[in-house]
Write an enzyme that holds these catalytic residues in place. Sequence first.
Site, mmCIF file in Angstrom:
data_model
loop_
_atom_site.group_PDB
_atom_site.id
_atom_site.type_symbol
_atom_site.label_atom_id
_atom_site.label_comp_id
_atom_site.label_asym_id
_atom_site.label_seq_id
_atom_site.Cartn_x
_atom_site.Cartn_y
_atom_site.Cartn_z
ATOM 1 N N ARG A 49 0.868 -1.186 0.000
ATOM 2 C CA ARG A 49 0.000 0.000 0.000
ATOM 3 C C ARG A 49 0.895 1.222 0.000
ATOM 4 O O ARG A 49 1.186 1.815 1.044
ATOM 5 C CB ARG A 49 -0.911 -0.021 1.232
ATOM 6 C CG ARG A 49 -1.843 1.171 1.354
ATOM 7 C CD ARG A 49 -2.751 0.999 2.572
ATOM 8 N NE ARG A 49 -3.625 2.134 2.769
ATOM 9 C CZ ARG A 49 -3.277 3.258 3.401
ATOM 10 N NH1 ARG A 49 -2.060 3.401 3.898
ATOM 11 N NH2 ARG A 49 -4.143 4.236 3.544
ATOM 12 N N SER A 120 -12.656 -2.902 1.093
ATOM 13 C CA SER A 120 -12.927 -2.194 2.342
ATOM 14 C C SER A 120 -14.403 -1.845 2.396
ATOM 15 O O SER A 120 -14.950 -1.315 1.427
ATOM 16 C CB SER A 120 -12.129 -0.886 2.402
ATOM 17 O OG SER A 120 -10.756 -1.147 2.382
ATOM 18 N N LYS A 149 -3.713 6.421 8.241
ATOM 19 C CA LYS A 149 -4.584 6.732 7.111
ATOM 20 C C LYS A 149 -5.232 8.088 7.342
ATOM 21 O O LYS A 149 -6.076 8.236 8.230
ATOM 22 C CB LYS A 149 -5.658 5.648 6.941
ATOM 23 C CG LYS A 149 -6.547 5.834 5.714
ATOM 24 C CD LYS A 149 -7.479 4.619 5.560
ATOM 25 C CE LYS A 149 -8.632 4.871 4.606
ATOM 26 N NZ LYS A 149 -8.237 4.978 3.206
#
Length: 223
Positions: A49, A120, A149
Amino acid sequence: NGSSGRISPARMRELLRMYLVIGSVNCFAEPLRVVEEALAGGVTLVQFREKGPGALTGDARLALALQLQAACRRAEVPFIINDDVDLALEIGADGVHIGQDDEAADTARSRIGDRLLGVSAHTAEEVRLADRQGADYLGIGPIYPTVSKADAHAVQGPGILRELRGQGIALPMVGIGGITAALAGEVVSAGADGVAVISAVTAMPAGEIRTAVQRIREQVGIR
Ligand code: TZP
Ligand code: MG
C-alpha cells in the site's frame, strides 16, 4: 492462481489471521527488511500500500513492489496490491485490495480473474454489495483510531464486527485500524477472522519486528 479457481473461504480466513499492510512511508526500517522480518515472525498475507505523502512513484514504486513480492514468494506468503489493479496484473501479484473510492469491485473482479479480491467496507450495505460483486474478503475499519490513514472513516469500534456477524454476514472479514497486540484478541472475539496492521509492525526497529508479529499471532490464537 488462474487455473485453480477462487480461493475457498476457509483458506481465506487462514490468510487473514496476521495480515501486514505496508508502504515505504510507514516504515521505520528499510521496507524489504521490514517485510523479511515480518515474514520470519509469521505474517500470513502481505499487502503493498504505497500511498500518502512521500510515497514512491513510477519505477521506484514498481521496483519496491517487485522486491517485496520476491520476499513473499520465498516465504510462500501471498502478496497483494492496494488500489492499483494495473500494477497487480503487471507484476502477477496474488490479488488486489480496493476501497470504496477505487474502481468497482465487479470491474476489479473481472480484470483479475481468480486472484484474491479484498474490499474495504464500512456498512452492511457496502458489505453485501462487495459480496455480490465477488469479494473474497472484507476489510472492516477503522476499528480503533489510526495514525496511518489520513482519510480514514470514523472509528467503528470492534462492535461493528459483531453487528455484521449478527446480520448473518459470513464472508471472511479482517479488522483494521489502530490494532496492536493488546487489542488483537478483542477484534477476533468480536468476529474478525484476523487482524490487519500497519504501524504495529512497520513503526519499529527491524530487530523488534519478528517478536511483534509473534505476539500478535498469539493474541489471534495462532501457535
Ligand atoms: N484502513 C483503515 S485504517 C487503515 C487503513 C489502511 C490504517 C491502518 O494502519 P494502523 O497503523 O494499523 O492503524
Ligand atoms: Mg483504496
